[in-house]
Design an enzyme around this catalytic site. Structure first.
Site, short mmCIF file in Angstrom:
data_model
loop_
_atom_site.label_atom_id
_atom_site.label_comp_id
_atom_site.label_asym_id
_atom_site.label_seq_id
_atom_site.Cartn_x
_atom_site.Cartn_y
_atom_site.Cartn_z
N SER A 1 -9.95 -0.42 6.93
CA SER A 1 -9.38 -0.30 5.57
C SER A 1 -8.73 -1.53 5.00
O SER A 1 -8.41 -1.56 3.82
CB SER A 1 -8.40 0.85 5.53
OG SER A 1 -9.11 2.04 5.36
N SER B 1 -9.80 1.96 2.71
CA SER B 1 -8.88 2.70 1.87
C SER B 1 -7.85 1.83 1.15
O SER B 1 -7.23 2.30 0.20
CB SER B 1 -8.14 3.75 2.70
OG SER B 1 -7.31 3.13 3.67
N LYS C 1 0.84 -1.20 0.00
CA LYS C 1 0.00 0.00 0.00
C LYS C 1 0.87 1.25 0.00
O LYS C 1 1.93 1.27 0.66
CB LYS C 1 -0.91 -0.03 1.24
CG LYS C 1 -1.96 1.07 1.27
CD LYS C 1 -2.90 0.89 2.47
CE LYS C 1 -3.94 1.97 2.56
NZ LYS C 1 -4.86 1.79 3.70
#
Ligand code: GLN
Length: 489
Positions: free
Chosen positions: A178, A154, A79
């Site tokens: 997330s 997210s 990420k």
């Protein structure tokens, strides 16, 4: 079997067994990226050359017997809020568009040392604020099950990359859901560890008391293997815990006999999509048939989780994000008059709308006139929520519920009404407030063809119970992955 269909652990076994090489695996996944990435946009940055070079080195080490762990030779995605030395790390924000870290986050380093090959950095909601990956400055990520829908957020890029087989597994971060929510929307498995288990050193902070890095993978076994690599004590993170027991793969047994599973009645009521409810009920039934003792209970305080979370997360964010001012790193506005004007213009131009909303909300609840009324009250609520979980875990080994109230919404629907979007975090945020482990496991597909996720929540440091329950459930369902062969449909 197509290489890309393998789980991370299976792939590594084949590489170590000499059936495949790390370079072949990396080439296969880079090939998939070049054929479908245009459709899904899972990545902000892909580093082909670096990945191939790393694959060659890893292959040498495997041959020499220096790498033998479960992730040796496995191409992974990270990420874009996790720092990687020499590799651009943007948090999907304009303000970090040119930020190249000079060090690697402990979690990413642990993966590399285990022989994982880093393909690149995945798209996300800007600074991890959001539930759809639509707040990224670099464009939206699409759901590989149906590109008209969001992947969740997210960590939407990480979850979509695993679903689209553009990575064998990935790292995400979870402040209020997330990892779990996009895993549920993309039909992959995602685990948020107990707070303190995975070092936050090098994770660009959103809400420091809530943030945890964790694995996103095709199945529970991969998550367990990843967590074993990630769960190392790190003196560079003062909240890092030295855990005695980190043999998470030991929990991969299909045995839930006598396991006590509680379903919060408050999670199954109003606002829950009937098909998601059915999936949770079906999961409960299947586990019961395998010998688990399942019952409903009142968790209480559920309605306070969202307000408490958004007050605390925004408060911490407003403080954490004050470092992005155009002086130290990242974007700086072109024309300005004096220092204050430079700060103001840089931040106005560098941050997106959702991030600004959180900074304003956070600064407000921390301001002297409102601190007691909002921030302090939210902290008290957080303590009560933790107590409610403590009571529940006196009776139950794990809690079962939905991961999210619905399956993935259509692109463009959620940001119209941010408050409504925040409500979608109802089943995930309290887990972060209480610092607990939680895992989303794919279980069923709705009538729109979108995957449904169910969530297991454990007491602090009880990942093994979560993994055991998740694994047992997983063994009873069909393998479900989206069909990306048609080139993004
Ligand atoms: N959707 C939640 C938020 O916007 C959770 C995000 C996260 O876990 N990073 O804050």
């Amino acid at each position: 079997m197509d290489i890309l269909d393998l789980t991370a652990v299976r792939l590594s076994e084949k590489i170590k067994g000499g059936e495949l090489s790390a370079v072949e695996a990396t080439k296969a996944v880079l090939g998939q990226i070049s054929s479908v990435e245009d459709h899904y946009h899972c990545y902000v940055t892909v580093e082909e050359e670096k990945a191939l070079r790393q694959a060659e080195q890893v292959q040498e080490k495997i041959k020499a017997g220096e790498l033998s762990g479960p992730l040796a030779g496995v191409p992974v995605a990270i990420k874009d809020n996790i720092c990687t030395e020499g590799m651009r790390t943007t948090c999907s924000s304009r303000i970090l568009y040119n930020f190249i870290p000079t060090y690697t986050a402990t979690a990413a380093k642990a993966l590399k040392e285990a022989g994982a090959i880093v393909l690149g950095k995945t798209n996300m909601d800007e600074f991890a604020m959001g539930s759809t990956t639509e707040t990224s400055y670099y464009g939206v990520t699409k759901n590989p099950w149906n590109p008209e829908h969001v992947p969740g957020g997210s960590s939407g890029g990480s979850c979509a990359a695993v679903a689209a087989r553009e990575a064998f597994c990935a790292l995400g971060s979870d402040t209020g859901g997330s990892i779990r929510q996009p895993s549920s929307f993309c039909g992959v498995t995602g685990l948020k560890p107990t707070y303190g288990t995975v070092s936050r050193y090098g994770l660009i902070a959103y809400g420091s008391s809530l943030d945890q890095i964790g694995p996103v993978a095709k199945d529970v076994a991969d998550c367990a293997a990843l967590l074993e690599v990630l769960a190392v004590h790190d003196p560079k993170d003062s909240t890092s815990v030295r855990r005695e027991e980190t043999d998470f793969t030991a929990a991969l047994v299909q045995d839930v006999k006598g396991m006590r599973i509680g379903i919060p009645k408050d999670y199954m009521g109003e606002g829950l999509d009937p098909q998601v409810r059915e999936a949770v009920e079906q999961a409960a039934k299947v586990l019961e048939e395998q010998g688990a003792i399942v019952e409903g209970f009142d968790l209480s305080l559920v309605e306070y989780a969202i307000p408490a979370y958004y007050v605390i997360a925004s408060a911490e964010a407003s403080s954490n994000l004050s470092r992005f001012d155009g002086v130290k790193y990242g974007y700086r506005t072109e024309d300005y008059e004096g220092l204050h004007n430079m700060y103001k213009k840089t931040r106005s131009e560098g941050f997106g709308e959702e991030v600004k909303r959180r900074i304003m909300l956070g600064s407000f609840v921390l301001s002297s006139g409102y601190y007691d009324a909002y921030y302090l009250k939210a902290l008290r609520t957080k303590a009560l929520i933790k107590q409610a979980f403590d009571r529940a875990f006196e009776k139950y080994d794990v809690i079962l519920g939905p991961t999210a109230p619905t399956t993935a919404p259509r692109l463009g629907e959620s940001l119209k009404d941010p408050l409504q979007m925040y409500l979608g975090d109802i089943y995930t945020v309290s887990v972060n407030l209480a610092g607990l482990p939680g895992m989303s496991v794919p279980y069923g597909i709705d009538d729109k063809g979108l995957p449904i996720g169910v969530q297991f929540i454990g007491d602090a440091f009880q990942e093994n119970k979560v993994i055991r329950a998740g694994y047992a459930l997983e063994q009873t369902r069909e393998w479900q992955m989206p069909d990306t062969k048609k080139g993004g449909r």
